[in-house]
Scaffold this active site. Structure first.
Site, PDB file in Angstrom:
ATOM      1  N   LYS A   1       0.248  -2.211   1.796  1.00  0.00           N
ATOM      2  CA  LYS A   1      -0.618  -1.104   2.186  1.00  0.00           C
ATOM      3  C   LYS A   1      -1.650  -1.608   3.189  1.00  0.00           C
ATOM      4  CE  LYS A   1      -3.483   2.233  -0.488  1.00  0.00           C
ATOM      5  NZ  LYS A   1      -3.827   2.592  -1.894  1.00  0.00           N
TER       6      LYS A   1
ATOM      7  N   SER B   1      -2.943   7.230  -2.929  1.00  0.00           N
ATOM      8  CA  SER B   1      -3.200   6.928  -1.538  1.00  0.00           C
ATOM      9  C   SER B   1      -2.155   5.999  -0.938  1.00  0.00           C
ATOM     10  CB  SER B   1      -4.587   6.299  -1.401  1.00  0.00           C
ATOM     11  OG  SER B   1      -4.647   5.069  -2.092  1.00  0.00           O
TER      12      SER B   1
ATOM     13  N   SER C   1      -3.465   5.637  -7.339  1.00  0.00           N
ATOM     14  CA  SER C   1      -2.814   5.461  -6.037  1.00  0.00           C
ATOM     15  C   SER C   1      -1.560   4.610  -6.097  1.00  0.00           C
ATOM     16  CB  SER C   1      -3.782   4.814  -5.043  1.00  0.00           C
ATOM     17  OG  SER C   1      -4.826   5.699  -4.739  1.00  0.00           O
TER      18      SER C   1
END
Lengths: 477, 477
Positions: A86, A160, A184
């Site tokens: 990420k 997320s 997330s």
């Protein structure tokens, strides 16, 4: 190329699961270079898919693959596995943006967790899109666009860690690393039908990661099976004196000992409201029924205290923690931050220091009561999400729908639990999954129970890539 | 009365130490009623000494003593020991004031720790004066007056547990319970030449105690010997689900196994500045020299990080925690709060929520580094205080002198350490003591080391009461 070697199409068709790739490497049917080349071809063929914010140059990734020595495969638990991280995680030489280009910086060093993965034989291919500053559970909050959900293209991918989940779900990497503060690392797993492992706070170093709520942030693992998630977590786990929230906790085994479902006691919510319209409740009930058939004792628990705890993350003192790392940037470049994120962070400025300390004491009390509640069961089993939304729906009501996604994930870190999200796809029409949650330090127990549920659900542990655009009917329905 | 029974004067002359009283009870030379009666006579004879805020009615205390069955002495580790508690600890039927009468309330239930002590055979005689809201280390911040230091009447008794320390030092009780956030359970021990045991955060229930900084507050034990402190702590220790900061930690043995000094590695500050003018440095150096003679390896440690941590308690985010429990009362009745306390708390209102979260992360990092620093030694040894002041000096400069008292005590709870303060009186002219500090959970180690130092210093473990007004010269000097 020897005649037994796989074609590029064949390489990807079987999925990028760890056991399959290791067997193929050992058998000489493929090499890490073959796999990385095929993966890069597929990524390039997809074009601008909003999954990536940066990619490792092709030559570099191929060189890393070529440098792996097959003679070392027994020593390297992640030998030849392509992965992504990420884009709130530092990788030396690639910008860290947290999905806010103006916030971006070029780190000199990679986060220690990236180094650990590479040292274990994994091959980094790039960095993934996310909800800006890891603030969101839906995947629509990024200037880089919305990664398409490979299971049902009109639905949100979840966030997320949107790009990281899609990278695994679309068969572009073997695993990826996300982060998880409010869910997330689990919501996008549930919404793309993959596995999401959210370790105990402090089990994995958070050094070199842009904080969301620093005392609660966890690195997380997306994979196509629980076994793969465990293998990655076993590499990642361990204390880091540079991370203030690091703790000495048991690191789960990379090769999970199997566990029988019969005789387990699993807590389940005594009541669940807010079910979506895409068959989520039916999938949950089927899962529960199958577990009972398998000899699991389901123990209904009143989770009001846990759900209340969860509300403090976005509606209480912890918004000030979210703000605490961004205050300076926000003052300097307010226009660089998405309006929805600005709105959320603005509440944090209203929180006083005294309120934070009161909230901390309150949450410590809740933690003790949650521990007492869970002491009587082997783990807690909940839906990961109870509903999902189309991208359009989400954009029309971005804050309250986001909160609804986190019903069974937002309390987890606040209450110091670990969790493993596992898909139960055979029983659902839309993406859906369940989460095994347990007290901090019981990561291995949670993984083993999740693996047993995964086995029961018949989800392929080979990590077969899904067919693109699988279930479009569900969006219409 | 049998001819072997002690006279009231004889009862007190030998001190109220646990071993002496138990032997006398077993031998039939005294009864708990004799001891309580003698104690109450002495307390009454002293008149208004600013040590007490409330007392258990004579008849009630004597009845409690009379109700003790000698046949149960083996089962009751605190059989027949008179004790007192600081007046921020609830006792059913007596007001809790925290040295602010307007704040006072009449609790229906006693703090669980009081119930535990009584159940173990101890007899409560009253509640002690303190620095208001346990905010202070000096003992002059109370509308009830300044308890006279029985060692050197002109010097401050130390605080905030001023009355509790003096009650033990003046031979009015066998032990007393204070609280300790910044050193309130250790500074007054050092300044009255008694033992102060500050357990790990969460080892002893804080339910029913007026919070100072709730995440850091510890109940503490004052006694005339380390052995007595350990016996009391063994009764008090254990988890309490009603206390949000309670933790499951090892409870030290009530009967401490002895420990040899030879071969111990004790960390000591590599540099100490700010020594007072009453022989403190000489006492410290003598103590260190004797330890080396006894075969202890002293390891100089750079404590800058610890000292910096300590400054955050009164000059950083934690003032907001101190404010958090009092905000409402302070708004309603500002005039009821002493000006010096108002001044301190006012800073807490300036602290934002974001600042608190940043400070928490910073302190977690400091904790990890302190643990790493102490991992190499058996414990840390410091002076408890490096200087002391007259009551006049303190009142003339009440904030900065107070801070100086806490140099080696304020960091302890912030860094999650436990500590035992022990007097080394033979080597000092003014009251002086040293503290053994160790990581949370190592309470028994700290106690055993402190007991060995106490033995080396030749401090009577019988708990002999000091001669009133012993060292007046030191005030003049």
């Amino acid at each position: 190329m020897s005649p037994t070697r796989s074609s590029p199409t064949g390489i990807l068709a079987g999925g990028l699961g760890r056991e399959r790739l290791r067997a193929a490497y050992r058998g000489g049917e493929m090499t890490p270079v073959d796999v990385v080349a095929a993966v890069l071809d597929r990524i390039e063929a997809r074009g601008e898919d909003a999954v990536w914010t940066a990619r490792v140059p092709r030559a570099e990734a191929l060189a890393a693959a070529a440098a792996l020595d097959l003679g070392q495969i027994d020593r390297l638990p992640l030998f030849g596995l392509p992965f992504a991280v990420k884009d709130n995680i530092d990788v030396a030489g690639l910008p860290t943006t947290a999905a806010c280009p103006e916030f971006g910086y070029l780190p000199r060093e990679s986060a220690p967790l990236v180094d650990r993965l590479v040292a274990a034989g994994a091959i980094l291919v790039g960095k993934n899109n996310l909800d800006q500053f890891a603030t969101g559970l839906n995947g629509t909050r990024s200037p880089y666009g919305v990664p398409v959900n490979p299971q049902v293209p009109g639905l949100i991918p979840g966030g997320s860690s949107s790009g990281s989940a899609v990278a695994v779900a679309a068969g572009l990497v073997s695993f990826s690393i996300g982060t998880d503060t409010a869910g997330s690392g689990r919501v996008p797993a549930a919404l793309t039908d993959i596995v999401g492992v959210k370790p105990s706070i402090g089990l994995v170093s958070a050094t070199g990661i842009v904080p969301a709520c620093r005392s609660l942030d966890c690195s997380s693992v997306f994979a196509s099976s629980v076994a793969d998630g465990a293998a990655v977590l076993a590499v990642l786990g361990g204390p880091d004196v540079a991370d203030p929230w690091s703790r000495r906790l048991p690191v789960p085994a990379g090769d999970l000992p199997p566990l029988a479902l019969a005789g387990l006691r699993l807590g389940v919510p005594s009541a669940i409201s807010g079910w979506g319209t895409r068959g989520e409740q039916e999938a949950w009930l089927t899962c529960c029924a199958r577990l009972v058939d398998a000899g699991v004792e389901l123990v209904p628990l009143d989770l009001d205290e846990l759900l209340e705890a969860g509300r403090e993350l976005y509606q209480g003192a912890w918004v000030a923690e979210r703000l605490s790392g961004l205050e300076e940037f926000l003052e300097r470049e307010p226009a660089a931050v998405l309006p929805v994120i600005r709105t959320i962070l603005a509440d944090g400025a209203e929180v006083t220091g005294a309120e934070v300390f009161r909230a901390l004491s309150g949450m410590h009390g809740r933690r003790a009561r949650a521990r007492a509640l869970l002491a009587d069961v082997d783990a807690l089993l909940t839906p990961t999400v109870v509903e999902t939304f189309t991208v359009e729906e989400m954009l029309a009501d971005p804050i309250s729908l986001n909160t609804r996604l986190g019903r069974f994930t937002t309390f987890t870190n606040l209450l110091d639990l670990c969790a493993v999200a596992v898909p139960v796809r055979p029983w659902s029409v839309a993406p859906f999954g369940v989460s095994v949650q347990a007290a901090a330090g019981r990561d291995e127990v949670a993984l083993r129970i999740a693996a047993a549920i995964e086995g029961m659900a018949g989800v392929s542990p080979s990590g077969a890539a899904p067919v693109d655009g699988g279930l479009e009917l569900a969006v219409v329905g």
